[in-house]
Design a protein around this motif. Sequence first.
Motif, short mmCIF file in Angstrom:
data_model
loop_
_atom_site.label_atom_id
_atom_site.label_comp_id
_atom_site.label_asym_id
_atom_site.label_seq_id
_atom_site.Cartn_x
_atom_site.Cartn_y
_atom_site.Cartn_z
N VAL A 50 0.87 -1.17 0.00
CA VAL A 50 0.00 0.00 0.00
C VAL A 50 0.91 1.23 0.00
O VAL A 50 1.81 1.33 0.85
CB VAL A 50 -0.93 0.02 1.23
N ILE A 51 0.70 2.14 -0.94
CA ILE A 51 1.57 3.31 -1.09
C ILE A 51 0.72 4.58 -1.00
O ILE A 51 -0.32 4.68 -1.64
CB ILE A 51 2.34 3.29 -2.42
N ARG A 54 5.31 3.63 2.39
CA ARG A 54 4.98 2.31 1.85
C ARG A 54 4.62 1.39 3.00
O ARG A 54 5.36 1.32 3.99
CB ARG A 54 6.16 1.72 1.08
N LEU A 55 3.51 0.70 2.88
CA LEU A 55 3.04 -0.19 3.94
C LEU A 55 3.00 -1.61 3.43
O LEU A 55 2.38 -1.90 2.40
CB LEU A 55 1.65 0.25 4.42
N SER A 56 3.66 -2.50 4.14
CA SER A 56 3.71 -3.91 3.78
C SER A 56 3.05 -4.73 4.88
O SER A 56 3.09 -4.37 6.05
CB SER A 56 5.15 -4.38 3.57
N GLY A 57 2.45 -5.83 4.49
CA GLY A 57 1.79 -6.71 5.45
C GLY A 57 1.12 -7.88 4.77
O GLY A 57 1.19 -9.01 5.27
N SER A 112 -8.70 6.24 7.84
CA SER A 112 -8.26 4.85 7.78
C SER A 112 -8.74 4.21 6.48
O SER A 112 -9.68 4.68 5.85
CB SER A 112 -8.79 4.06 8.98
N ILE A 113 -8.07 3.13 6.11
CA ILE A 113 -8.48 2.33 4.98
C ILE A 113 -8.47 0.87 5.39
O ILE A 113 -7.82 0.49 6.37
CB ILE A 113 -7.56 2.53 3.76
N VAL A 114 -9.19 0.05 4.64
CA VAL A 114 -9.14 -1.39 4.82
C VAL A 114 -8.78 -1.99 3.47
O VAL A 114 -9.28 -1.56 2.43
CB VAL A 114 -10.48 -1.95 5.34
N THR A 115 -7.88 -2.93 3.48
CA THR A 115 -7.45 -3.59 2.26
C THR A 115 -7.71 -5.09 2.37
O THR A 115 -7.58 -5.68 3.45
CB THR A 115 -5.95 -3.36 2.00
#
Length: 450
Positions: free
Chosen positions: A382-383, A395-398, A414-417
Amino acid sequence: MFQPEYERRLLQESVGDNREQLDLRCIPTRAGNQWARNFALAPGSSSENSAYACLLRNEFLDTKITSLDQCKQSTNVQAQTGDFKVREENRVYGFANGGLSPLRTPFANVSECSQRLLSISKRPTRRFPRLPFKILDAPELQNDFYLNLIDWSSESSLVVGLGCSAYLWSAVSGQVTRLCDFSQEDNLVTAVSWHGGGRQVAIGTLSGHVSIWDAEKQKELNRLDGHLGRVTALAWRGNSLASGSRDRSILERDVRCPPTHITRCLRGHKHEVCGLQWSPNQRYLASGGNDNRLLVWTENWPEPIYAFVQHKAVVKALAWSPHKSGLLASGGGTADRCLRFWNVLNGKPVQCIDTGAQISNLAWARESAELVTTHGQALPQVIVWRYPSLKQVVRLSGHTQRVLYLAVSPDSESIVTGGADETLRFWTVFSKQKPPKVPSSVLSLYQCMR
């Protein structure tokens, strides 16, 4: 010899007047000192990119730093002279009353370069949580790039399509409710979308029909037919719902009308329609498809007003800017990987950047000039981007596999992926801008006098 008292006062007054006019200073000259070396060895001087360090370099070492970026680059600054002198040539003067006098500005006693440096409004440093603040398991979350299986309502309720069922998750209570189940029909959920009011939710299916449900009563209100293939994209405009399908058509219908009533049918794509977004002013409808085309439609016109063909892969990710009228962002698939911006007011491209990975979704921040993209294949991340500079904020990794789905919270913080790893991850990516403080005054119209 001692001067008489009246001569001493006269001399003091004369020197004082001249000192105000010429702005004389008694500054000693210290020749031979290595100020550049001593500045680097001074305590606290290791923060080369601080505004205060840059200001000291300008005033004491006679550098010409006007921005923080220059200060970061000039780590080895050499002084032009070892003496402290009054730099009259760097002072800012203006012609006032026919004479040459210093300008009365807040930074009139420093050099012009330092004035520019002090005028920079430094952006406060933001701290991003690198980990999601919540993770939910989502079994049977389909690994299909073309689907849209999560959406967040204005009432803070999340709808998720899992297999043949649609579930509701309350962000307030954490309660999970199964809204509907099409397993008896062997019908998969392929798209979900909340109405703006937050009570009705539209559910697209593999068979091609769209089901309208009341979330509170958990009751089906209408079932819309008309598509010959699966429904993969939904977009509300008031009580009107636009749906995109594998049959390459876009149907716009009023959910209050009978199921067979179709307001209009739009045909412009050569392959499956997988992205639909209405503009904030409800005037333009953007559609993306597996034919690598981005089409822009307007009300009461059967043909698209613009057809953008610059993408080299499927166009699913679409989002309209809430800050600038007519600004549309789109993202391409694996063979394209580009984030593009368009001005639909004149039909011209604005910007483009190669993100390095498949773009599955994107969304704008409501309170700031930023947007977020989700990626798959080579880069399941997620960028967050800053617009218009298109600099990466974080940059978000998970997710262990590609990120396929995205929804933004009602407060736009907030967001949800959702990923192919069958998990839902909640991130804090956007921040609200605090309103400016209004100084309190007894003369204010809103100030209580008693």
